[in-house]
Design a protein around this motif. Structure first.
Motif, short mmCIF file in Angstrom:
data_model
loop_
_atom_site.label_atom_id
_atom_site.label_comp_id
_atom_site.label_asym_id
_atom_site.label_seq_id
_atom_site.Cartn_x
_atom_site.Cartn_y
_atom_site.Cartn_z
N ALA A 84 43.22 -64.53 20.74
CA ALA A 84 42.51 -64.39 22.01
C ALA A 84 41.10 -63.87 21.78
O ALA A 84 40.11 -64.42 22.30
CB ALA A 84 43.27 -63.47 22.94
N LEU A 85 40.99 -62.82 20.98
CA LEU A 85 39.69 -62.17 20.78
C LEU A 85 38.80 -62.94 19.82
O LEU A 85 37.58 -62.74 19.81
CB LEU A 85 39.91 -60.74 20.28
N LEU A 86 39.39 -63.82 19.00
CA LEU A 86 38.59 -64.63 18.08
C LEU A 86 38.02 -65.87 18.73
O LEU A 86 37.25 -66.60 18.09
CB LEU A 86 39.44 -65.02 16.86
N GLY A 87 38.39 -66.13 19.99
CA GLY A 87 37.74 -67.25 20.67
C GLY A 87 38.64 -68.18 21.44
O GLY A 87 38.14 -69.05 22.16
N PHE A 88 39.97 -68.06 21.29
CA PHE A 88 40.84 -68.92 22.11
C PHE A 88 40.58 -68.67 23.58
O PHE A 88 40.59 -69.61 24.39
CB PHE A 88 42.31 -68.67 21.76
N ILE A 89 40.37 -67.42 23.96
CA ILE A 89 39.96 -67.08 25.31
C ILE A 89 38.44 -66.98 25.31
O ILE A 89 37.87 -66.11 24.65
CB ILE A 89 40.58 -65.75 25.78
N SER A 90 37.78 -67.88 25.99
CA SER A 90 36.32 -67.96 25.91
C SER A 90 35.63 -66.81 26.64
O SER A 90 34.56 -66.35 26.23
CB SER A 90 35.84 -69.29 26.48
N GLU A 91 36.24 -66.32 27.72
CA GLU A 91 35.64 -65.23 28.48
C GLU A 91 35.85 -63.91 27.76
O GLU A 91 36.97 -63.59 27.34
CB GLU A 91 36.25 -65.16 29.88
N PRO A 92 34.82 -63.09 27.57
CA PRO A 92 34.98 -61.82 26.86
C PRO A 92 36.05 -60.93 27.49
O PRO A 92 36.18 -60.85 28.71
CB PRO A 92 33.59 -61.18 26.97
N VAL A 93 36.82 -60.28 26.64
CA VAL A 93 37.88 -59.36 27.06
C VAL A 93 37.35 -57.93 27.03
O VAL A 93 36.69 -57.53 26.07
CB VAL A 93 39.11 -59.50 26.14
N ASP A 94 37.63 -57.17 28.07
CA ASP A 94 37.16 -55.80 28.16
C ASP A 94 38.18 -54.78 27.69
O ASP A 94 37.82 -53.70 27.20
CB ASP A 94 36.77 -55.47 29.61
N LEU A 95 39.46 -55.10 27.82
CA LEU A 95 40.49 -54.11 27.54
C LEU A 95 41.79 -54.84 27.21
O LEU A 95 42.09 -55.89 27.78
CB LEU A 95 40.67 -53.20 28.76
#
Length: 260
Positions: A84-95
């Motif tokens: 997720a944090l490496l780019g599968f989720i394109s929107e930045p994660v905050d927490l």
């Protein structure tokens, strides 16, 4: 405190995508903004902080509650957070939040825990991260996770307001009690787990031995005040700050005097 809600929260666990604790946690986190779920497709309990580097990972969209975007993965809890944090989720994660685990993660259990490992991975990636576990291991029936989810909401609200230091996560354990019977929250340190593992040796149909790690469930030393084990035993929610620098700094001068 008034708070403008513009957060994007990543939710994972180790009990698997269909676990009721995951559903309860994801729903509770919707109060703070957008929620994305990536969790193992199967139970990954006690797999620890395992990251998959030797085979491909498969990620599939799943139908989830309240129109929450959700995916399952054939990887570990740490894999779920990493992809997720490496780019599968394109929107930045905050927490990053993980749980709500079925069963506690107290004392040294956190070294085995996939729930805590998901939070480890978020912390390593520089995201404030919290792991939640419910001490319902002795429950004869499924426990309602609603009370635990409400507590998770309160803890995450404080993390959003105050932040967490670098390489630090919170490990939160919640007694499986009605809300009126929970005595409050305590800030704790890790207690001492007591393990009762046994090696079971058997013979397969071809005459070859195989081994199974069995024994009774872990317990803990409840005699020491200020620990996570004592707090949950006494009916309190334990909130334990965990730092990923595991160096015993006080031992360094002594080791320098050793004749290696």
């Amino acid at each position: 405190m008034e708070r403008e809600i513009l957060m994007h929260l990543l939710v994972s666990n180790d009990d698997g995508i269909s676990a009721p604790g995951l559903m309860a946690l994801a729903r509770a986190m919707c109060e703070f903004g957008k929620v994305t779920v990536i969790a193992p497709e199967e139970n990954q309990s006690t797999n620890g902080h395992r990251k998959t580097l030797t085979k491909p990972l498969r990620i599939n969209p799943v139908r989830f509650a309240d129109n929450i975007t959700a995916y399952s993965s054939d990887g570990s809890p740490a894999d779920c957070v990493a992809v997720a944090l490496l780019g599968f989720i394109s929107e930045p994660v905050d927490l990053v939040v993980s749980g709500i685990n079925r069963g506690p993660n107290l004392g040294q259990d956190l070294t085995y825990s996939g729930t805590v490992a998901a939070a480890f991975e978020g912390t390593i990636s520089g995201k404030p991260s919290v792991a939640f576990s419910l001490d319902n291991r002795n429950a004869s029936t499924d426990v309602d996770y609603l009370v635990a989810a409400q507590i998770a909401r309160r803890v995450v609200a404080q993390v959003i307001d105050h932040g967490l230091p670098l390489l630090t996560l919170l490990n939160v354990n919640i007694p499986a009690l009605p809300e009126a019977q929970i005595r409050g929250m305590q800030i704790t340190r890790q207690g001492m787990s007591l393990y009762h593992d046994e090696l079971v040796t058997r013979i397969d149909p071809y005459g070859r031995p195989y081994y199974w790690i069995g024994g009774e469930a872990p317990t803990g030393d409840v005699s020491v005040e200020g620990t996570d084990i004592r707090a949950v035993h006494d009916g309190y929610v334990s909130v334990t700050p965990i730092h990923l620098d595991m160096t015993v700094h006080s031992l360094i001068p002594t080791l320098k005097d050793w004749e290696f």
